[in-house]
Design a protein around this motif. Sequence first.
Motif, PDB file in Angstrom:
ATOM      1  N   ARG A 123       2.303   1.610  -3.568  1.00  0.00           N
ATOM      2  CA  ARG A 123       1.340   2.232  -4.206  1.00  0.00           C
ATOM      3  C   ARG A 123       1.148   3.694  -4.270  1.00  0.00           C
ATOM      4  O   ARG A 123       1.212   4.425  -5.298  1.00  0.00           O
ATOM      5  CB  ARG A 123       0.105   1.478  -4.073  1.00  0.00           C
ATOM      6  N   GLU A 148       2.116   6.594  -6.952  1.00  0.00           N
ATOM      7  CA  GLU A 148       0.908   7.639  -7.495  1.00  0.00           C
ATOM      8  C   GLU A 148       1.292   9.005  -7.192  1.00  0.00           C
ATOM      9  O   GLU A 148       1.169   9.935  -8.235  1.00  0.00           O
ATOM     10  CB  GLU A 148      -0.295   7.284  -6.716  1.00  0.00           C
ATOM     11  N   ASP A 200       0.943  -1.068  -0.026  1.00  0.00           N
ATOM     12  CA  ASP A 200      -0.097  -0.052   0.004  1.00  0.00           C
ATOM     13  C   ASP A 200       0.908   1.294  -0.137  1.00  0.00           C
ATOM     14  O   ASP A 200       0.859   2.112  -0.904  1.00  0.00           O
ATOM     15  CB  ASP A 200      -0.997  -0.261   1.408  1.00  0.00           C
TER      16      ASP A 200
END
Length: 632
Positions: A555, A559, A552
Amino acid sequence: MSGASAITSGPGLFTEPLILLIAAVIAVPIFKRLGLGSVLGYLAAGVAIGPVAQIITDSSAIFDVSELGVVFFLFIVGLELKPARLWAMRADIFGLGLAQVALTGTVLTAVFWAVGWAIQPAIIIGFGLAMSSTAFAMQILQDNNEIATPYGEKSVAILLAQDLAVVPLLAIVPILSPMTGTSLASASGVALLKGVAALAIFVLAGRYLLNPLFRLIALARAREIMTAAALLVVIGAAMLMEEVGLSMAMGAFLAGVMLADSSFRHELEANIEPFRGILLGLFFIAVGMSINIDVLAHSWWRILLAVPAVMVIKAALLYGLNRLFGASHNDAVRTSMLLPQGGEFAFVLFASATAARTLWPSETPLVAGIVTVTMALTPLSVWLGRFLIRGEAEDTIEEDFEGAGGSVLVIGFGRFGQIVSQILLARSLDATIIDANPERIRQAARFGFRIYFGDGTRLDMLRAAGAEQASIICICVDQPAITNQIADLVLDEFPAAKVYVRSWDRAHTLELVGRGVHYEIRETYESALAFGADTLKGLGFAPADVQATLADVRRRDAERLALQAAGDLTSGREIWKPVVVQPEPLMPPKPPGARHRPAGTVTPPADGSPVPASPSAEPAAEKPERQLEPNP
């Protein structure tokens, strides 16, 4: 009545310390911000509240207290110099240092005698000015983190030799006085015996008393008593040396050396440091307050001539002696421009000479003014010394690049490049490694690595190292600007190769992405992720939960990095919403038959984005309150 008396006497007791603190707090940050250093800031504060504003007119009492700052400072310096290291400096102390005192004192004596002073005061003034300021020099060395450099060690050796010269110089004062008939031999003999006895006491105390004493105090587990013991050792050693005619600073220094090998060294340094800092600053303020404006105004032309003459003569002799004792040009310049001022000991010597009528009271303010002004000009002389420094000769290695070339070219063999190279060599890949640091290459050769000497910013070096044949070029240098320069060169000249780059931080990553490199990684990114993962494991989180959390984080980071590449560093902040922890009362209310949420439960963000999993997904009704039960 007593209460009223205490109240009325209170402001008078704290007024002067309050004024001194206000002056220091205002002046020092301003001078530091201007790049002039803290020493000049303290001096300016002293001049402002002393001779200019006349707020505090008596600096003698402040001098007496602030001298402890120099004492504490030399104690800390001693803690950094173990006896073995001090013994290794013996040639500089007893050779270079004593030669400096003898030669500089003789030359300055001749100068003052030549301009009209009688021979007796000329000797006192000449040898007094031959001393340098330990407080100023050591503070500048510490501020620049240069005590352990070659020129720093030579400067420390000279200062120690000057402290040792205190005994014979004080012994000479009564010999030169017209009021006494003491023989030089007897005075020097007694002083020498006292000094030897004091040094013997120091060695015995350091070997058999101090460490057992601190070990016993440590068992009491009373931190304030450890601080008191440290102060006792420093002040006691300083007073012992003063009693036998040596300087207090020398006593504190020797006490520090005796404790340099002690297991309590860091504890002692931490206890003394707060006192050292504020008292040394107070010493510089007292120097500024002692500047006699009337003497400067009345004899300004004599001081104007004497100050640069003294500083130039001392600097020239220091430079020549340093070169004679093997110092490089740059180190000799640095030492000579650090120590051209008069020192604290000159005030003591002049006061002693005045009491013995070797120096007349009317002459003392003038020579004291010369010392004070030279001390105030020390930061300026250090700054001017930078213009006399030559460019350091670059260490190079003749390289023929025989056998260079391979599928991977690694540029930079620092702590990052070494690990990258180990991974490549572990798979027996044909990798060429270049680095621009000759000493690093020599060290690598001692461990069996074949590293080529080459500057990655030079196109001819890259071609000679086989960049045209390489499939991947790894840029592992640790300076962002150099990294960018190499990346631009490689991308332009070797388009067939993939460019993998070590990034300094997030902003540097965005620069590299904008340049079009094929791969980049922040140098601390993966290690920080691994560290955080192991922290979660240590808290009892299941391995699967840890890996989910890492995925997580990766990610979200990717982003945000994409948004920042398209915008700026502030873009994508909404991706990382703060995780809100709901505090619970010690005794949370529980309805009958209800199970409450475990303490420290994390409330998910409002947007429904995932958060790290809790240590245990099972309800904790049967467990004690606020207890974390780790997963197996």
